[in-house]
Design a protein around this motif. Structure first.
Motif, short mmCIF file in Angstrom:
data_model
loop_
_atom_site.label_atom_id
_atom_site.label_comp_id
_atom_site.label_asym_id
_atom_site.label_seq_id
_atom_site.Cartn_x
_atom_site.Cartn_y
_atom_site.Cartn_z
N GLN A 43 3.21 73.65 -84.23
CA GLN A 43 3.96 74.51 -83.31
C GLN A 43 5.28 73.86 -82.90
O GLN A 43 6.32 74.52 -82.82
CB GLN A 43 3.10 74.82 -82.09
CG GLN A 43 1.92 75.73 -82.39
CD GLN A 43 0.93 75.83 -81.24
OE1 GLN A 43 1.09 75.21 -80.20
NE2 GLN A 43 -0.12 76.62 -81.43
N LEU A 44 5.23 72.57 -82.65
CA LEU A 44 6.43 71.86 -82.25
C LEU A 44 7.44 71.84 -83.39
O LEU A 44 8.64 72.09 -83.18
CB LEU A 44 6.06 70.44 -81.84
CG LEU A 44 7.18 69.57 -81.26
CD1 LEU A 44 7.79 70.23 -80.04
CD2 LEU A 44 6.64 68.20 -80.90
N ALA A 45 6.98 71.55 -84.59
CA ALA A 45 7.88 71.52 -85.75
C ALA A 45 8.51 72.89 -85.97
O ALA A 45 9.71 72.99 -86.29
CB ALA A 45 7.11 71.09 -87.00
N GLY A 97 10.55 50.79 -74.34
CA GLY A 97 11.89 50.69 -74.91
C GLY A 97 12.87 51.69 -74.31
O GLY A 97 12.48 52.76 -73.84
N ASP A 98 14.14 51.34 -74.32
CA ASP A 98 15.14 52.22 -73.72
C ASP A 98 15.56 53.35 -74.65
O ASP A 98 16.24 54.29 -74.23
CB ASP A 98 16.37 51.41 -73.27
CG ASP A 98 17.12 50.77 -74.44
OD1 ASP A 98 16.54 50.67 -75.54
OD2 ASP A 98 18.28 50.37 -74.25
N VAL A 99 15.18 53.27 -75.93
CA VAL A 99 15.44 54.35 -76.89
C VAL A 99 14.14 54.69 -77.61
O VAL A 99 13.45 53.79 -78.10
CB VAL A 99 16.52 53.96 -77.91
CG1 VAL A 99 16.66 55.05 -78.98
CG2 VAL A 99 17.86 53.72 -77.23
N THR A 100 13.82 55.97 -77.66
CA THR A 100 12.61 56.43 -78.36
C THR A 100 12.99 57.22 -79.60
O THR A 100 13.85 58.11 -79.55
CB THR A 100 11.73 57.30 -77.44
OG1 THR A 100 11.25 56.51 -76.35
CG2 THR A 100 10.55 57.87 -78.20
N ILE A 101 12.35 56.89 -80.70
CA ILE A 101 12.52 57.62 -81.96
C ILE A 101 11.17 58.26 -82.30
O ILE A 101 10.15 57.56 -82.33
CB ILE A 101 12.93 56.69 -83.10
CG1 ILE A 101 14.21 55.93 -82.75
CG2 ILE A 101 13.11 57.47 -84.41
CD1 ILE A 101 14.49 54.74 -83.66
N VAL A 102 11.15 59.54 -82.53
CA VAL A 102 9.92 60.25 -82.90
C VAL A 102 10.03 60.63 -84.38
O VAL A 102 11.01 61.26 -84.79
CB VAL A 102 9.72 61.51 -82.04
CG1 VAL A 102 8.46 62.26 -82.48
CG2 VAL A 102 9.65 61.15 -80.57
N GLU A 103 9.04 60.25 -85.15
CA GLU A 103 9.05 60.59 -86.58
C GLU A 103 7.88 61.51 -86.92
O GLU A 103 6.73 61.20 -86.65
CB GLU A 103 8.95 59.33 -87.46
CG GLU A 103 8.93 59.67 -88.96
CD GLU A 103 8.74 58.47 -89.85
OE1 GLU A 103 8.58 58.67 -91.08
OE2 GLU A 103 8.74 57.33 -89.35
N PHE A 104 8.19 62.65 -87.52
CA PHE A 104 7.19 63.54 -88.10
C PHE A 104 6.96 63.08 -89.54
O PHE A 104 7.91 62.97 -90.32
CB PHE A 104 7.70 64.99 -88.12
CG PHE A 104 7.76 65.66 -86.78
CD1 PHE A 104 6.84 66.63 -86.44
CD2 PHE A 104 8.74 65.32 -85.86
CE1 PHE A 104 6.89 67.28 -85.20
CE2 PHE A 104 8.81 65.95 -84.63
CZ PHE A 104 7.88 66.93 -84.30
N PHE A 105 5.70 62.81 -89.90
CA PHE A 105 5.45 62.27 -91.23
C PHE A 105 4.15 62.82 -91.81
O PHE A 105 3.28 63.33 -91.10
CB PHE A 105 5.38 60.74 -91.20
CG PHE A 105 4.11 60.20 -90.58
CD1 PHE A 105 3.03 59.85 -91.38
CD2 PHE A 105 3.99 60.07 -89.21
CE1 PHE A 105 1.85 59.37 -90.82
CE2 PHE A 105 2.81 59.60 -88.63
CZ PHE A 105 1.74 59.24 -89.44
N ASP A 106 4.04 62.69 -93.12
CA ASP A 106 2.84 63.05 -93.87
C ASP A 106 2.50 61.86 -94.75
O ASP A 106 3.38 61.29 -95.40
CB ASP A 106 3.09 64.31 -94.71
CG ASP A 106 1.85 64.81 -95.44
OD1 ASP A 106 1.27 64.03 -96.23
OD2 ASP A 106 1.48 65.97 -95.25
N TYR A 107 1.22 61.48 -94.82
CA TYR A 107 0.82 60.31 -95.60
C TYR A 107 1.06 60.47 -97.09
O TYR A 107 1.05 59.49 -97.84
CB TYR A 107 -0.65 59.96 -95.34
CG TYR A 107 -0.84 59.19 -94.05
CD1 TYR A 107 -0.26 57.94 -93.88
CD2 TYR A 107 -1.62 59.72 -93.01
CE1 TYR A 107 -0.43 57.24 -92.70
CE2 TYR A 107 -1.80 59.00 -91.83
CZ TYR A 107 -1.20 57.76 -91.68
OH TYR A 107 -1.36 57.06 -90.51
#
Length: 255
Positions: free
Chosen positions: A211-213, A96-106
């Motif tokens: 670490q990233l968060a 895809g030409d746009v990427t969305i990254v989601e940080f999530f917890d179940y």
């Protein structure tokens, strides 16, 4: 020192500050002068308490701006880890030409609501790549569920989207037991899950996410990264779609 009479007619906090400005430092004022100035300012604020709302808004805007600047710098410095980590799987169009990254917890209630946002976007836009970054921060049960999820991804990556939707969409707390139940319902045996968990713990993946968060200033879920921006909270499908449009228009989430 007596305060000038014109102060009584001041109509804004800025006018007060301008009127009481002195050609000497505050340390040069005696106790009586300080009390007179303090009493007047207190009286004015009590009579005009809405000023404090303006101050609070200004503080929040300043803090948000500082947070955004820190996040923008972190995004620039961690492109590969954010968008192309070996630990993450994506849904939608892998090219895809746009990427969305989601940080999530179940176990995040807002993430459960945001699941519908993701599905709405993916159903409407066939050129979006949605990266799911597991970020277990809501206690031992969350961590246990994510360990099962990590094992499932390793065994049946082609079914990860189904697993993700089923576990996140389940009522009640997600934990090891409920995650294994979802995995077995999708054809992966509990024995294989436990064997993979033992042989390949996801400690490295979780540490990378933490670490990233931390670098991005992310402390809650859901949070997103798009383009050069970190987005905090469940902002809704409409807001994300607007940012997608901007990404295609000018290469940034805000044009």
């Amino acid at each position: 020192m007596r305060l000038p009479h014109k102060l009584v007619a001041a109509t804004s906090f800025a006018a007060i500050l301008a009127a009481v400005a002195l050609p000497v430092p505050a340390s040069a004022l005696d106790d009586t002068q300080k009390r007179e100035i303090g009493a007047f300012i207190k009286e004015y604020l009590i009579e005009n308490p809405e000023i404090m709302l303006d101050v609070q808004d200004a503080l929040q805007q300043k803090q948000a701006s500082a947070r955004a600047q820190v996040a923008q710098k972190a995004v620039a410095e961690n492109q590969d880890t954010i968008f192309s980590s070996k630990f993450d799987l994506s849904l939608g169009n892998p090219n895809g030409d746009v990427t969305i990254v989601e940080f999530f917890d179940y176990n995040c209630g807002y993430c459960k609501h945001a699941l519908a946002d993701m599905d709405t976007i993916l159903a409407k836009d066939k050129n979006v790549r949605f990266v799911l970054k597991e970020f277990p921060i809501l206690g031992p049960e969350s961590l246990a569920a994510h360990k099962v999820s990590d094992a499932f991804r390793k065994i049946a990556p082609e079914k990860y989207g189904e697993f993700h939707r089923a576990l996140l969409g389940t009522e009640g707390r997600a934990n090891e037991e409920s995650a294994i139940a979802v995995a077995t319902s999708l054809g992966v045996s509990e024995a294989d899950i436990r064997k993979t968990m033992e042989e390949n713990p996801n400690d490295e993946a979780v540490q990378e996410a933490y670490q990233l968060a931390n670098s991005l200033g992310i402390s809650g879920t859901p949070s997103y990264v798009m383009g050069n921006e970190a987005i905090f909270g469940a902002v809704g499908a409409d807001s994300i779609e607007e940012k997608i449009t901007n990404m295609r228009s000018c290469g940034k989430t805000s044009c």
